[in-house]
Motif scaffolding. Structure first.
Motif, PDB file in Angstrom:
ATOM      1  N   THR A 124       0.822  -1.208   0.000  1.00  0.00           N
ATOM      2  CA  THR A 124       0.000   0.000   0.000  1.00  0.00           C
ATOM      3  C   THR A 124       0.856   1.257   0.000  1.00  0.00           C
ATOM      4  N   THR A 125       0.352   2.286  -0.687  1.00  0.00           N
ATOM      5  CA  THR A 125       1.061   3.569  -0.741  1.00  0.00           C
ATOM      6  C   THR A 125       0.728   4.460   0.449  1.00  0.00           C
ATOM      7  N   GLY A 126      -0.374   4.153   1.146  1.00  0.00           N
ATOM      8  CA  GLY A 126      -0.846   5.016   2.225  1.00  0.00           C
ATOM      9  C   GLY A 126      -2.032   5.860   1.800  1.00  0.00           C
ATOM     10  N   SER A 127      -2.313   5.886   0.485  1.00  0.00           N
ATOM     11  CA  SER A 127      -3.460   6.630  -0.038  1.00  0.00           C
ATOM     12  C   SER A 127      -4.422   5.661  -0.705  1.00  0.00           C
ATOM     13  N   ARG A 128      -5.697   5.669  -0.279  1.00  0.00           N
ATOM     14  CA  ARG A 128      -6.686   4.766  -0.868  1.00  0.00           C
ATOM     15  C   ARG A 128      -6.906   5.080  -2.344  1.00  0.00           C
ATOM     16  N   GLU A 129      -6.923   6.356  -2.691  1.00  0.00           N
ATOM     17  CA  GLU A 129      -7.133   6.750  -4.082  1.00  0.00           C
ATOM     18  C   GLU A 129      -5.980   6.282  -4.968  1.00  0.00           C
ATOM     19  N   ASP A 158      -3.881   3.763  -4.264  1.00  0.00           N
ATOM     20  CA  ASP A 158      -3.934   2.300  -4.310  1.00  0.00           C
ATOM     21  C   ASP A 158      -4.990   1.818  -5.300  1.00  0.00           C
ATOM     22  N   LYS A 159      -6.070   2.581  -5.434  1.00  0.00           N
ATOM     23  CA  LYS A 159      -7.177   2.179  -6.312  1.00  0.00           C
ATOM     24  C   LYS A 159      -6.734   2.109  -7.766  1.00  0.00           C
ATOM     25  N   ILE A 160      -6.025   3.149  -8.260  1.00  0.00           N
ATOM     26  CA  ILE A 160      -5.619   3.122  -9.667  1.00  0.00           C
ATOM     27  C   ILE A 160      -4.478   2.134  -9.898  1.00  0.00           C
ATOM     28  N   LEU A 161      -3.779   1.752  -8.809  1.00  0.00           N
ATOM     29  CA  LEU A 161      -2.710   0.755  -8.918  1.00  0.00           C
ATOM     30  C   LEU A 161      -3.231  -0.656  -8.646  1.00  0.00           C
ATOM     31  N   GLU A 162      -4.550  -0.765  -8.465  1.00  0.00           N
ATOM     32  CA  GLU A 162      -5.213  -2.048  -8.194  1.00  0.00           C
ATOM     33  C   GLU A 162      -4.617  -2.751  -6.982  1.00  0.00           C
ATOM     34  N   GLY A 204      -0.627  19.649  -7.752  1.00  0.00           N
ATOM     35  CA  GLY A 204      -1.981  20.177  -7.867  1.00  0.00           C
ATOM     36  C   GLY A 204      -2.120  21.442  -7.044  1.00  0.00           C
ATOM     37  N   ARG A 205      -3.297  21.652  -6.496  1.00  0.00           N
ATOM     38  CA  ARG A 205      -3.534  22.838  -5.667  1.00  0.00           C
ATOM     39  C   ARG A 205      -3.009  22.611  -4.248  1.00  0.00           C
ATOM     40  N   GLY A 206      -2.290  23.604  -3.724  1.00  0.00           N
ATOM     41  CA  GLY A 206      -1.787  23.503  -2.354  1.00  0.00           C
ATOM     42  C   GLY A 206      -0.858  22.320  -2.187  1.00  0.00           C
ATOM     43  N   GLU A 207      -1.170  21.446  -1.210  1.00  0.00           N
ATOM     44  CA  GLU A 207      -0.355  20.266  -0.937  1.00  0.00           C
ATOM     45  C   GLU A 207      -0.735  19.075  -1.813  1.00  0.00           C
ATOM     46  N   GLU A 208      -1.698  19.261  -2.691  1.00  0.00           N
ATOM     47  CA  GLU A 208      -2.201  18.164  -3.518  1.00  0.00           C
ATOM     48  C   GLU A 208      -1.205  17.764  -4.598  1.00  0.00           C
ATOM     49  N   ARG A 209      -1.102  16.460  -4.833  1.00  0.00           N
ATOM     50  CA  ARG A 209      -0.321  15.914  -5.933  1.00  0.00           C
ATOM     51  C   ARG A 209      -1.231  15.027  -6.768  1.00  0.00           C
ATOM     52  N   ILE A 210      -0.910  14.909  -8.048  1.00  0.00           N
ATOM     53  CA  ILE A 210      -1.704  14.076  -8.948  1.00  0.00           C
ATOM     54  C   ILE A 210      -0.793  13.035  -9.576  1.00  0.00           C
ATOM     55  N   CYS A 211      -1.185  11.781  -9.475  1.00  0.00           N
ATOM     56  CA  CYS A 211      -0.434  10.669 -10.043  1.00  0.00           C
ATOM     57  C   CYS A 211      -1.200  10.117 -11.241  1.00  0.00           C
ATOM     58  N   LYS A 212      -0.519   9.950 -12.366  1.00  0.00           N
ATOM     59  CA  LYS A 212      -1.145   9.415 -13.575  1.00  0.00           C
ATOM     60  C   LYS A 212      -0.419   8.157 -14.023  1.00  0.00           C
ATOM     61  N   VAL A 213      -1.176   7.115 -14.320  1.00  0.00           N
ATOM     62  CA  VAL A 213      -0.602   5.887 -14.873  1.00  0.00           C
ATOM     63  C   VAL A 213      -0.287   6.147 -16.346  1.00  0.00           C
ATOM     64  N   ILE A 214       0.999   6.136 -16.691  1.00  0.00           N
ATOM     65  CA  ILE A 214       1.431   6.408 -18.061  1.00  0.00           C
ATOM     66  C   ILE A 214       1.471   5.135 -18.896  1.00  0.00           C
ATOM     67  N   SER A 215       2.045   4.089 -18.333  1.00  0.00           N
ATOM     68  CA  SER A 215       2.088   2.807 -19.050  1.00  0.00           C
ATOM     69  C   SER A 215       2.153   1.668 -18.050  1.00  0.00           C
ATOM     70  N   SER A 216       1.487   0.581 -18.401  1.00  0.00           N
ATOM     71  CA  SER A 216       1.442  -0.606 -17.551  1.00  0.00           C
ATOM     72  C   SER A 216       0.868  -1.756 -18.364  1.00  0.00           C
ATOM     73  N   PRO A 217       1.331  -2.984 -18.118  1.00  0.00           N
ATOM     74  CA  PRO A 217       0.771  -4.122 -18.858  1.00  0.00           C
ATOM     75  C   PRO A 217      -0.630  -4.506 -18.406  1.00  0.00           C
ATOM     76  N   ARG A 227      -5.645  11.627  -6.924  1.00  0.00           N
ATOM     77  CA  ARG A 227      -5.181  12.754  -6.123  1.00  0.00           C
ATOM     78  C   ARG A 227      -4.715  12.238  -4.770  1.00  0.00           C
ATOM     79  N   PHE A 228      -3.605  12.772  -4.291  1.00  0.00           N
ATOM     80  CA  PHE A 228      -3.096  12.418  -2.976  1.00  0.00           C
ATOM     81  C   PHE A 228      -2.297  13.595  -2.452  1.00  0.00           C
ATOM     82  N   GLN A 229      -1.817  13.480  -1.227  1.00  0.00           N
ATOM     83  CA  GLN A 229      -0.975  14.538  -0.692  1.00  0.00           C
ATOM     84  C   GLN A 229       0.172  13.941   0.107  1.00  0.00           C
ATOM     85  N   ILE A 230       1.280  14.679   0.151  1.00  0.00           N
ATOM     86  CA  ILE A 230       2.439  14.277   0.942  1.00  0.00           C
ATOM     87  C   ILE A 230       2.469  15.163   2.177  1.00  0.00           C
ATOM     88  N   CYS A 231       2.319  14.536   3.333  1.00  0.00           N
ATOM     89  CA  CYS A 231       2.295  15.277   4.586  1.00  0.00           C
ATOM     90  C   CYS A 231       3.435  14.791   5.484  1.00  0.00           C
TER      91      CYS A 231
END
Length: 318
Positions: free
Chosen positions: A104-109, A111-115, A284-297, A305-309
């Motif tokens: 787990t990355t610590g962020s549910r959102e 983890d969701k896109i990473l299945e 993203g806005r403020g402390e927000e970061r956005i992760c995008k899946v660029i390539s994967s099999p 969306r997630f944040q680093i605190c």
């Protein structure tokens, strides 16, 4: 670290137990008639498992001082009998994939896109555009690792800070050759102790300083390709999740006049083909970061969306 598994039926679990096994120490080759002195030469060359022998090209084994061509052929034959490398059915492969652990990355959102999280046994690349059971390994090429960050994260998850620090193996890499040698040391450590994740931050920083100009581009890419291949071998042999960060560079060409400079990760096709999953990060806005899946099999193109605190990675607090 937290871990997540896919649910399996009893029949699938039985199949997995039949086909899965951990890495085989290279010492096991002695039972197949390989002399102990030759096994020691293999270990000294950074080949610590039978899987590593099986995955290493014959020409590379011939470079090991003191091992003749006849001995190399005997070693390869012995390893091939212990490590299955032929065809298998898709159903058996599916059973193996179902048993893969995600960290787990610590962020549910996220983890969701990473299945489920960061996949073990593969390489995940992270570059910025503008839980398994085991220890962690961290190779620091930029001098940015800070143990106090681990203590903050440990407090969030209710873990003993001293124990967390003891379970992280840290090494500073000072040049590209040293960075590659650290992988040999890592292999010998993984034979003795279970590691769940290996982080390289960043994989390309030293290549930008050790190699300069187009005259050294070919040498740089060859060196980088060997380094990435060694990382994949560690993932294959020990089932460790390899996470590497990458730097980006602005590509200025004719279109930049209208659209601005294009940002691309360093390493070119060598890096793109070596990594299993590529993730692009942007602010993203403020402390927000956005992760995008660029390539994967296996992962769909998606964003999270997630944040680093202070306590690590978490979901965005709206």
């Amino acid at each position: 670290m937290e871990q997540q598994r896919h649910h399996k039926t009893p029949q699938q679990q039985e199949e997995v137990e039949d086909i899965q096994h951990g890495p085989i120490p290279v010492d096991e080759l002695q039972k197949s008639g390989i002399a102990s002195i030759d096994v020691k030469k293999l270990r000294d060359a950074g080949i610590c498992t039978v899987e590593s022998v099986a995955y290493t090209p014959r020409k590379d084994l011939l470079q090991i001082k003191g091992i003749s061509e006849a001995k190399v052929d005997k070693i390869i034959e012995a390893a091939s009998k212990l490590v299955p490398m032929g065809f298998t059915s898709a159903s058996e492969l599916h059973a193996q994939r179902e048993a893969i652990i995600q960290i787990t990355t610590g962020s549910r959102e996220l983890d969701k896109i990473l299945e489920g999280g960061i996949e073990t046994g593969s390489i995940t690349e992270l570059y910025d555009q503008g839980g398994g059971e085991g220890k962690a390994m961290y190779i620091d090429a930029e001098g940015t690792f800070r143990p106090q960050r681990l203590l903050q994260i440990a407090e969030r998850f209710g873990l003993n800070g001293a124990d967390v620090l003891e379970n992280v193996a840290y090494a500073r890499a000072y040049n590209t050759d040293h960075q590659s040698r650290l992988l040999l040391e890592a292999a010998s450590m993984m034979v003795e102790t279970r590691f769940a994740i290996m982080i390289i931050d960043s994989a390309t920083a030293l290549y930008r300083t050790d190699f300069s100009g187009r005259g050294e581009l070919s040498a740089r890419q060859m060196h980088l390709a060997k380094f990435l291949r060694s990382l994949q071998k560690l993932a294959d042999e020990f089932g460790v999740a390899v996470v590497l960060t990458n730097q980006v560079v602005s590509q200025v060409d004719g279109s930049a006049v209208f659209a601005g400079p294009q940002i691309k990760p360093i390493g070119g096709n060598i890096m793109a083909h070596a990594t299993t999953t590529r993730l692009a990060l942007r602010k993203g806005r403020g402390e927000e970061r956005i992760c995008k899946v660029i390539s994967s099999p296996c992962l769909a193109e998606a964003e999270a969306r997630f944040q680093i605190c202070a306590e690590g990675i978490s979901d965005v607090k709206d």
